[in-house]
Design a protein around this motif. Structure first.
Motif, short mmCIF file in Angstrom:
data_model
loop_
_atom_site.label_atom_id
_atom_site.label_comp_id
_atom_site.label_asym_id
_atom_site.label_seq_id
_atom_site.Cartn_x
_atom_site.Cartn_y
_atom_site.Cartn_z
N VAL A 294 12.38 -13.42 0.65
CA VAL A 294 10.94 -13.28 0.55
C VAL A 294 10.34 -13.59 1.92
CG1 VAL A 294 10.70 -15.67 -0.26
CG2 VAL A 294 8.84 -14.02 -0.65
N GLN A 295 9.41 -12.78 2.36
CA GLN A 295 8.79 -12.97 3.66
C GLN A 295 7.28 -12.78 3.51
OE1 GLN A 295 10.48 -13.77 6.57
NE2 GLN A 295 8.48 -14.06 7.53
N THR A 296 6.53 -13.78 3.94
CA THR A 296 5.07 -13.72 3.90
C THR A 296 4.54 -13.67 5.33
OG1 THR A 296 5.01 -15.00 1.85
CG2 THR A 296 2.97 -14.87 3.11
N THR A 297 3.65 -12.73 5.58
CA THR A 297 3.09 -12.56 6.92
C THR A 297 1.58 -12.43 6.83
OG1 THR A 297 5.10 -11.40 7.62
CG2 THR A 297 3.17 -11.21 9.04
N LEU A 298 0.89 -13.13 7.70
CA LEU A 298 -0.56 -13.01 7.82
C LEU A 298 -0.88 -12.52 9.22
CD1 LEU A 298 -3.40 -13.43 6.59
CD2 LEU A 298 -3.36 -15.75 7.57
N ALA A 299 -1.46 -11.30 9.32
CA ALA A 299 -1.84 -10.72 10.61
C ALA A 299 -3.35 -10.81 10.75
CB ALA A 299 -1.36 -9.28 10.71
#
Length: 787
Positions: A434-439
């Motif tokens: 699982v990978q969470t990214t906030l751009a």
């Protein structure tokens, strides 16, 4: 060394397939569908005869006149016409069915000599020469027909003398008007130069240049067609005087500059919405409509470069559109202007922003292929919110899962006597993550940084993820990561990516006796797999001019600097911690942390040889140096060679380091070869075949080495030997390129095998035509181009 097991039947199948392809490409007869009394237009030649021409533009004119020939002959490759061959082979008079589909979609009908209007083509060529200053020219053509072969060619000859050259260039302007003064100020940058040949194209460019300059000085209503050139060619001696002026019928609004008055921002606009401006809020001098419920103004205004009371400029207009278009929260951006009825010389600006779909959920089934020869089905589920916190922040959560089996490696074929075959479980490998990214579309920093004046939106990236890998025959591995970084593009060709916070924690949680044995026999590998933290930063600089499609030559270069452990080590030194030793390294929460410096560079040169033909050269170099708290580079950071995007004649991670020859006991169990140094180069010629089928011929070379002596004989880098230790391969490829994705099949054939004894490394003469052994082929199946 592994035994070779030839496959005679596969050889026969391959030979039959090759024969079938050759017959298909030959099409039996390229004139099979040419009507009686006509001929196939197979080619043409354009000769430029300018005995007194001192401009030295012969080759340029030849190419320009050749581009006027219509229709063009059928496409050919190495003397073959594959599209025409497919048309002939599947020719049918039926208007439906498989044969009709192949004939029309993949094939190409014959181009007939009767379709070429030589008179019209000659006239076009003569006009193009006239536009280049050859006012007295003659163009003639001669057709040669081979009635026996039913083919024909055409030879065009263009005769001209010295071109007319520019003697005087004057701008006839009235200084009493501001626009004339503005035009005169631009004259030093004119593309027209005295003494140069007359060129109508340059005059068109000059009008566009002047219009661009005026647009950036407030002349919103001006256009290039309001400028007119007068050319006098009667001055003698093949010379011409050029006068440029503004048309007398130019409307008065085009002759005055404008400044901006009110600026209205419709932050939640849809086509058909009312354009009323009474429901507004005023923020920093902008009229924000209707409110901040969708996107906060303070985050949007960083992308607006229009300001009240400023001069209108096309530069600021385009910069605002491109910057706002880079916000994920919007799918359409448009800016209109209208004259302010109460203030002459002023414009009101209206910025219309149409929101994109805010949330999306996507599921994607995959066929996973990895660099270590594991392949199998996979599933990826992605959730995305394009405006998470009313600032056009993109929040992405991605769940991945795959089940894989090893499908390649040097350990193929029959297991040697005395070597225990690896156990075959139902699921040799599976991976969950699982990978969470906030751009965030701006620079988030404790420092007050000025807004970057660039058309590309700067980003702050925050990432958090977890990955679980189980290789059931060997080990399970947990990996955690957290990142904080920035991306910005000061200009179109240059991108900077800085990740000052890059945290990784890799933990080997469970091993099998078989894998423990491998680690005991390979101390260097064992140290790479130790539980450890990777704490540091990654910095990248990328230069690319590939967006300029009209260039003959394009460059791509990506430089990466990867650092780990230095800040933590320095902090512990300040606290008085003892110096680390191989037996007692410094630890963080009971596990060691990696300390290294890695530099990697990927250079590519694209030489465009035609509309779709391209010669690509790639040079990839890298070195990683472990020191202080680390004896070796972490396994996940080491280099490898071989596989679909590397030296394709060798299976992934099967080359090196150096001349090290993997024992059979390892080749048929855990087998991944990695090193501290990488040198790799590739040369590939890409060409069209038919429709969305593309072809390639390639040659690859490369290897990896260790910086230090290890238990692997021949693995250390030696400057005097590295060229002779490169693995070399060649091969051919087929690509199915349907624009939005590319399926690639590359067939690699080894030429030089570095781990064989000296004198035996060149193996092309030992090629066995099979897919096994040191001298066999390797089929690489991948998505996308290799580089």
């Amino acid at each position: 060394m592994l035994n070779t097991y030839p496959l005679p039947r596969m050889k026969m199948v391959g030979m039959r397939t090759l024969l079938l392809i050759c017959l298909l490409l030959s099409g039996c007869s390229v004139t099979k569908t040419v009507p009686k009394g006509d001929a196939l237009f197979t080619g043409f030649e354009v000769k430029v005869e300018g005995k007194n021409d001192s401009s030295n533009r012969g080759k340029q004119l030849q190419a320009e006149l050749g581009a006027a020939v219509r229709p063009e002959p059928n496409a050919s490759i190495l003397g073959l016409r594959p599209k025409l061959a497919i048309y002939n082979a599947f020719y049918t008079e039926k208007e439906k069915g498989l044969k009709h589909w192949i004939m029309t979609k993949l094939g190409e009908p014959p181009v007939l000599i009767s379709q070429v209007d030589t008179g019209s083509v000659s006239t076009v060529m003569s006009n193009r020469l006239h536009n280049r200053g050859y006012f007295n020219n003659q163009v003639s053509s001669a057709t040669e027909v081979d009635t026996a072969k039913k083919t024909a060619t055409i030879n065009w000859t263009a005769r001209m003398g010295e071109p007319y050259r520019l003697r005087n260039i004057k701008y006839t302007l009235n200084d009493s008007l501001a626009i004339h003064q503005a035009i005169r100020q631009t004259q030093p940058e004119s593309v027209l130069k005295t003494g140069e040949p007359y060129d109508l194209g340059l005059m068109t460019d000059e009008r566009l240049r002047i219009d661009g300059e005026l647009k950036n000085k407030g002349y919103y209503y001006f256009s290039p067609d309001m400028l007119i050139f007068s050319v006098d060619t009667t001055v003698g001696n093949r010379q011409a005087d050029v006068l440029m002026r503004v048309k007398e019928v130019t409307p008065s609004p085009a002759l005055q500059p404008y400044t901006l008055d009110d600026i209205y921002i419709f932050a939640n606009y849809f086509i058909g919405d009312s354009m009323a401006v009474n429901d507004t809020i005023s923020i920093l001098g902008y009229h924000y409509i209707p409110n901040e419920e969708y996107l906060k103004a303070k985050h949007l205004l960083d992308g607006v470069f229009l300001a009240q009371d400023s001069t209108y400029t096309r530069e600021n207009h385009l910069l605002t559109i491109k910057r706002l278009s880079g916000l994920a929260a919007y799918k359409f951006v448009n800016i209109d202007y209208s004259p302010d009825t109460l203030n002459p010389g002023k414009l009101d600006a209206f910025i219309y922003l149409t929101p994109a779909m805010k949330k999306s959920l996507r599921a994607e089934a995959q066929m996973v292929t990895k660099s270590n020869n594991f392949a199998g089905p996979g599933l990826k589920v992605s959730f995305q919110n394009r405006n998470a916190f009313r600032g056009s922040e993109v929040l992405s959560v991605e769940f991945t899962g795959s089940f894989e089996s090893q499908v390649g490696g040097r350990g193929t074929g029959t297991v040697p006597e005395g070597v225990e075959a690896p156990k075959k479980s139902g699921i040799p490998s599976y991976e969950l993550g699982v990978q969470t990214t906030l751009a965030i579309p701006r620079i988030v920093s404790p420092f007050n940084l000025r807004n970057l004046r660039t058309e590309f939106v700067p980003q702050t990236r925050i990432g958090l993820g977890f990955n679980f890998l189980s290789r059931s025959d060997f080990y399970t591995l947990n990996s955690y990561n957290a990142t904080y970084g920035y991306t910005w593009r000061p200009k179109e060709t240059l991108t900077f990516d800085a990740t000052p916070i890059n945290l990784q924690y890799v933990r080997l949680t469970k091993t099998t006796p078989a894998f423990d044995t491998v680690l005991v026999e390979n101390p260097y590998l064992k140290s790479s797999f130790e539980n450890q933290f990777i704490i540091g930063g990654i910095y990248q600089m990328t230069y690319s001019n590939q967006m300029f499609k009209d260039r003959t030559s394009n460059i791509f270069n990506k430089l990466t600097l990867d650092l780990s452990g230095n800040v933590v080590s320095g902090f512990q030194s300040l606290l008085g911690k003892p110096k680390p030793t191989p037996e007692e390294p410094r630890v963080l929460y009971k596990d060691r942390f990696a300390q290294y410096l890695m530099v990697d560079n990927d250079f590519r040169h694209y030489l465009n040889l035609g509309t779709e033909s391209q010669l690509v050269w790639r040079l990839a170099t890298g070195v990683g140096y472990s020191y202080g708290n680390s004896r070796t580079m972490p396994y996940v950071k080491q280099f490898s060679v071989g596989g679909p995007n590397s030296v394709r004649a060798f299976r992934a991670r099967s080359v090196g380091p150096g001349t090290y020859d993997v024992p059979d006991t390892v080749a048929f169990s855990f087998f991944d070869q990695v090193g501290d140094i990488r040198l790799e180069t590739n040369l590939e010629y890409r060409f069209p075949i038919a429709g969305f089928f593309k072809g390639a011929v390639f040659a690859d070379a490369g290897n990896i080495w260790n910086l230090r002596e290890t238990d692997k004989e021949g693995a250390k880098f030696e400057a005097k030997n590295f060229l002779s230790e490169l693995a070399v391969g060649t091969g051919v490829g087929l690509r199915i390129d349907v624009e939005f994705f590319v399926i690639r099949l590359d067939l690699g054939i080894p030429v030089r095998v570095p781990y064989l004894p000296k004198g035996d490394r060149f193996v092309l003469n030992k090629f066995n035509g099979s897919f096994s052994g040191d001298y066999g082929m390797v089929l690489n199946i991948a998505i996308g181009y290799p580089f």
